[in-house]
Design a protein around this motif. Structure first.
Motif, PDB file in Angstrom:
ATOM      1  N   ALA A 119     -22.687 -18.689  28.457  1.00  0.00           N
ATOM      2  CA  ALA A 119     -22.980 -17.326  28.015  1.00  0.00           C
ATOM      3  C   ALA A 119     -23.757 -17.284  26.706  1.00  0.00           C
ATOM      4  N   LEU A 120     -23.706 -18.368  25.934  1.00  0.00           N
ATOM      5  CA  LEU A 120     -24.356 -18.392  24.620  1.00  0.00           C
ATOM      6  C   LEU A 120     -25.535 -19.356  24.569  1.00  0.00           C
ATOM      7  N   ALA A 121     -26.014 -19.795  25.709  1.00  0.00           N
ATOM      8  CA  ALA A 121     -27.120 -20.757  25.729  1.00  0.00           C
ATOM      9  C   ALA A 121     -28.353 -20.214  25.003  1.00  0.00           C
ATOM     10  N   GLU A 122     -28.698 -18.951  25.251  1.00  0.00           N
ATOM     11  CA  GLU A 122     -29.865 -18.375  24.586  1.00  0.00           C
ATOM     12  C   GLU A 122     -29.583 -18.058  23.125  1.00  0.00           C
ATOM     13  N   ALA A 123     -28.336 -17.768  22.804  1.00  0.00           N
ATOM     14  CA  ALA A 123     -27.982 -17.526  21.403  1.00  0.00           C
ATOM     15  C   ALA A 123     -28.200 -18.786  20.577  1.00  0.00           C
ATOM     16  N   ARG A 124     -28.007 -19.938  21.190  1.00  0.00           N
ATOM     17  CA  ARG A 124     -28.223 -21.195  20.470  1.00  0.00           C
ATOM     18  C   ARG A 124     -29.669 -21.314  20.014  1.00  0.00           C
ATOM     19  N   VAL A 125     -30.601 -20.855  20.839  1.00  0.00           N
ATOM     20  CA  VAL A 125     -32.019 -20.883  20.473  1.00  0.00           C
ATOM     21  C   VAL A 125     -32.260 -20.028  19.238  1.00  0.00           C
ATOM     22  N   VAL A 126     -31.622 -18.862  19.189  1.00  0.00           N
ATOM     23  CA  VAL A 126     -31.756 -17.971  18.031  1.00  0.00           C
ATOM     24  C   VAL A 126     -31.195 -18.625  16.780  1.00  0.00           C
ATOM     25  N   VAL A 127     -30.006 -19.192  16.902  1.00  0.00           N
ATOM     26  CA  VAL A 127     -29.365 -19.828  15.750  1.00  0.00           C
ATOM     27  C   VAL A 127     -30.210 -20.991  15.233  1.00  0.00           C
ATOM     28  N   ASP A 128     -30.679 -21.821  16.158  1.00  0.00           N
ATOM     29  CA  ASP A 128     -31.464 -22.988  15.758  1.00  0.00           C
ATOM     30  C   ASP A 128     -32.815 -22.606  15.150  1.00  0.00           C
ATOM     31  N   SER A 129     -33.303 -21.404  15.472  1.00  0.00           N
ATOM     32  CA  SER A 129     -34.599 -20.953  14.966  1.00  0.00           C
ATOM     33  C   SER A 129     -34.491 -20.119  13.693  1.00  0.00           C
ATOM     34  N   THR A 130     -33.273 -19.841  13.252  1.00  0.00           N
ATOM     35  CA  THR A 130     -33.074 -19.009  12.067  1.00  0.00           C
ATOM     36  C   THR A 130     -33.342 -19.810  10.798  1.00  0.00           C
ATOM     37  N   THR A 131     -34.257 -19.307   9.994  1.00  0.00           N
ATOM     38  CA  THR A 131     -34.587 -19.959   8.722  1.00  0.00           C
ATOM     39  C   THR A 131     -34.244 -19.091   7.516  1.00  0.00           C
ATOM     40  N   ASN A 132     -33.899 -17.836   7.768  1.00  0.00           N
ATOM     41  CA  ASN A 132     -33.578 -16.906   6.688  1.00  0.00           C
ATOM     42  C   ASN A 132     -32.261 -16.220   7.024  1.00  0.00           C
ATOM     43  N   ARG A 133     -31.202 -16.558   6.298  1.00  0.00           N
ATOM     44  CA  ARG A 133     -29.900 -15.975   6.585  1.00  0.00           C
ATOM     45  C   ARG A 133     -29.759 -14.605   5.949  1.00  0.00           C
ATOM     46  N   LEU A 134     -29.366 -13.647   6.773  1.00  0.00           N
ATOM     47  CA  LEU A 134     -29.093 -12.296   6.280  1.00  0.00           C
ATOM     48  C   LEU A 134     -27.595 -12.148   6.025  1.00  0.00           C
ATOM     49  N   PRO A 135     -27.209 -11.462   4.974  1.00  0.00           N
ATOM     50  CA  PRO A 135     -25.780 -11.161   4.798  1.00  0.00           C
ATOM     51  C   PRO A 135     -25.329 -10.165   5.853  1.00  0.00           C
ATOM     52  N   TRP A 136     -24.040 -10.074   6.047  1.00  0.00           N
ATOM     53  CA  TRP A 136     -23.479  -9.182   7.053  1.00  0.00           C
ATOM     54  C   TRP A 136     -24.000  -7.762   6.863  1.00  0.00           C
ATOM     55  N   ALA A 137     -24.533  -7.181   7.956  1.00  0.00           N
ATOM     56  CA  ALA A 137     -25.066  -5.810   7.962  1.00  0.00           C
ATOM     57  C   ALA A 137     -26.172  -5.631   6.935  1.00  0.00           C
ATOM     58  N   VAL A 138     -26.727  -6.720   6.461  1.00  0.00           N
ATOM     59  CA  VAL A 138     -27.726  -6.731   5.385  1.00  0.00           C
ATOM     60  C   VAL A 138     -27.243  -5.854   4.230  1.00  0.00           C
ATOM     61  N   GLY A 139     -25.956  -5.973   3.944  1.00  0.00           N
ATOM     62  CA  GLY A 139     -25.354  -5.305   2.798  1.00  0.00           C
ATOM     63  C   GLY A 139     -24.845  -3.905   3.048  1.00  0.00           C
ATOM     64  N   MET A 140     -25.145  -3.310   4.202  1.00  0.00           N
ATOM     65  CA  MET A 140     -24.842  -1.893   4.404  1.00  0.00           C
ATOM     66  C   MET A 140     -23.352  -1.578   4.532  1.00  0.00           C
ATOM     67  N   GLU A 141     -22.526  -2.595   4.713  1.00  0.00           N
ATOM     68  CA  GLU A 141     -21.085  -2.345   4.750  1.00  0.00           C
ATOM     69  C   GLU A 141     -20.407  -2.751   3.445  1.00  0.00           C
ATOM     70  N   ASP A 142     -21.189  -3.181   2.467  1.00  0.00           N
ATOM     71  CA  ASP A 142     -20.593  -3.580   1.192  1.00  0.00           C
ATOM     72  C   ASP A 142     -19.981  -2.398   0.452  1.00  0.00           C
ATOM     73  N   ASN A 143     -20.585  -1.249   0.624  1.00  0.00           N
ATOM     74  CA  ASN A 143     -20.123  -0.027  -0.027  1.00  0.00           C
ATOM     75  C   ASN A 143     -19.559   0.906   1.054  1.00  0.00           C
ATOM     76  N   PRO A 144     -18.267   1.188   1.038  1.00  0.00           N
ATOM     77  CA  PRO A 144     -17.664   2.024   2.087  1.00  0.00           C
ATOM     78  C   PRO A 144     -18.304   3.399   2.216  1.00  0.00           C
ATOM     79  N   ASP A 145     -18.745   3.967   1.098  1.00  0.00           N
ATOM     80  CA  ASP A 145     -19.365   5.288   1.151  1.00  0.00           C
ATOM     81  C   ASP A 145     -20.710   5.241   1.874  1.00  0.00           C
ATOM     82  N   ILE A 146     -21.465   4.180   1.620  1.00  0.00           N
ATOM     83  CA  ILE A 146     -22.756   4.021   2.293  1.00  0.00           C
ATOM     84  C   ILE A 146     -22.535   3.793   3.785  1.00  0.00           C
ATOM     85  N   ASN A 147     -21.570   2.969   4.110  1.00  0.00           N
ATOM     86  CA  ASN A 147     -21.246   2.703   5.513  1.00  0.00           C
ATOM     87  C   ASN A 147     -20.907   4.004   6.232  1.00  0.00           C
ATOM     88  N   ALA A 148     -20.073   4.811   5.620  1.00  0.00           N
ATOM     89  CA  ALA A 148     -19.666   6.080   6.226  1.00  0.00           C
ATOM     90  C   ALA A 148     -20.849   7.028   6.368  1.00  0.00           C
TER      91      ALA A 148
END
Length: 434
Positions: A380-409
């Motif tokens: 089920a994750l065979a294609e996801a492996r291609v994405v992971v192996d090709s990732t060179t720039n790590r994004l933080p979770w939600a690109v930060g949008m859940e860091d502030n509860p008010d912004i998330n809401a």
């Protein structure tokens, strides 16, 4: 291990004419016996160690079931007893006071960043342990047989020191139904927004919503789109400064207003409360795509065990933003309490769970990503492996949008109104500045 019979040992101790070399040999063997753990079987080790392990999993979850089975096998192999406390996600509330109270907890697990940020003061540095070989590493140093991207991430997050060991890796990607793509005649995975819209149009033609979302992932969707339009740094600056006046916010509003008007996003997306979008739309084939984690197949396998899963990176939107090489990835992780009496035994349990038989079983039973390099990924994750192996720039979770509860809401409220039609692009952008 060399076992010295008592009679031989007495002969060494009382024989005045024994050679000095034999004395050295005996001292070496006794010293080795004192420190040996990782290569000793239950028969040889005679360990009196008992580990207390707090885990984030519930006993009924696939991960919890595998861990329970693996721990029994570990005890049978090594003689080291392990008490597993299945805390579930309540560990986020219960672990800190227990550590502060000095309760006996030798190791614990949770999200890689949460372990470092919430409980970092209790972590034992593991740099000296990861360079050793263990029974399940085939004579190689542990840090050479596991996912290099994840162990490097642990070192980076730890400020140059490895303080927790990743496992159950995950990535945030576009999960999709391969059978629906084939039925719609989609032969190329979308890498640009134009291709993404073409894919949505083909899916609509067969009566399927292109994409859905639940309230739990709306901020992630917004964050990923901002990243694809203005890049990671500018997106994170929005959150840091709580400033959503960037023209990209209006552009986002236009994109998703049109997605809704064209019928490309599910009509239920606005009202989906997690996990409705996953269970009622993805699992039933009413929607074909979901920007979600590689954990999604496991979460809804009970609803559709035969789902034919695929994955691709969220497509590029604008030249000024990032592209498919930029994705969030992370893992759960193990930490060892710096106050443990049994650091070597605790680390050996971690190795036991992240290599060999039990790493592979954990991945297969939970439809998750394995940690060891030689463990197979679930189909089920065979294609996801291609994405992971090709990732060179790590994004933080939600690109930060859940860091502030008010912004998330704020994102959840206004995005839901946008795709429902209660807000247009302009009123959405205005609402995001309030």
């Amino acid at each position: 291990m060399l076992i010295i019979e008592d009679a031989d040992l007495n002969r060494v101790l009382i024989g005045g004419n024994m050679k000095r070399g034999l004395w050295i040999t005996v001292v070496f063997v006794l010293a080795a016996a004192a420190v040996c753990f990782t290569s000793c079987s239950k028969k040889d080790s005679g360990s009196d160690a008992k580990l207390v392990y707090w885990t984030m999993w519930n006993e009924a979850e696939p991960q919890g079931q595998v861990i329970a089975e693996a721990v029994k096998a570990f005890t049978a192999e090594t003689g080291v007893k392990v008490e597993v406390n299945f805390n579930g996600r309540e560990i986020r509330k219960t672990l800190q006071p227990a550590l502060d109270a000095g309760e006996t907890i030798d190791l614990f697990d949770e999200d890689i960043e949460r372990v470092l940020n919430a409980w970092g003061n209790y972590l034992l540095p593991l740099d000296s342990y990861i360079t050793r070989s263990y029974p399940t590493t085939n004579g190689k140093p542990y840090n050479t047989v596991i996912n290099q991207t994840l162990i490097s991430l642990a070192k980076d997050l730890g400020g140059g020191s490895v303080k927790n060991i990743p496992y159950q890796p995950s990535a945030f990607v576009t999960m999709y139904n391969k059978d629906l793509f084939a039925k719609a005649g989609v032969t190329k995975l979308p890498a640009t927004w134009e291709e993404f819209l073409d894919t949505c149009a083909k899916l609509k033609a067969i009566g399927v919503a292109g994409i859905t979302v639940d309230d739990a992932y709306m901020a992630c969707l917004f964050g990923y789109c901002m990243d694809r339009m203005i890049g990671k740094d500018a997106t994170l600056a929005m959150v840091k400064n709580n400033d959503f006046t960037n023209p990209a916010v209006l552009e986002f509003g236009k994109i998703w207003e049109n997605m809704a008007k064209n019928g490309y996003v599910s009509a239920k997306a606005a009202s989906n409360i997690y996990p409705a979008g996953q269970v009622e739309e993805m699992a039933t084939g009413r929607a074909a795509m979901y920007l979600n984690g590689t954990w999604l197949p496991n979460e809804i396998k009970g609803n559709n065990p035969s789902m034919n899963w695929g994955a691709f990176a969220w497509p590029a939107i604008a030249a000024s933003g990032d592209g498919p090489e930029s994705n969030n990835y992370g893992a759960q992780s193990f930490g060892i309490n710096k106050n443990t009496k049994y650091p070597a035994e605790a680390f050996s349990l971690i190795v036991w769970l992240t290599t060999g038989t039990w790493d592979a079983k954990l991945a297969q039973d939970s439809l998750g990503i394995p940690m060891a390099n030689d463990s197979a990924w679930p189909t089920a994750l065979a294609e996801a492996r291609v994405v992971v192996d090709s990732t060179t720039n790590r994004l933080p979770w939600a690109v930060g949008m859940e860091d502030n509860p008010d912004i998330n809401a704020k994102i959840k409220e206004n995005f839901a109104k946008l795709v429902k039609g209660d807000l247009n692009a302009e009123s959405f952008a205005k609402a995001m500045t309030k």
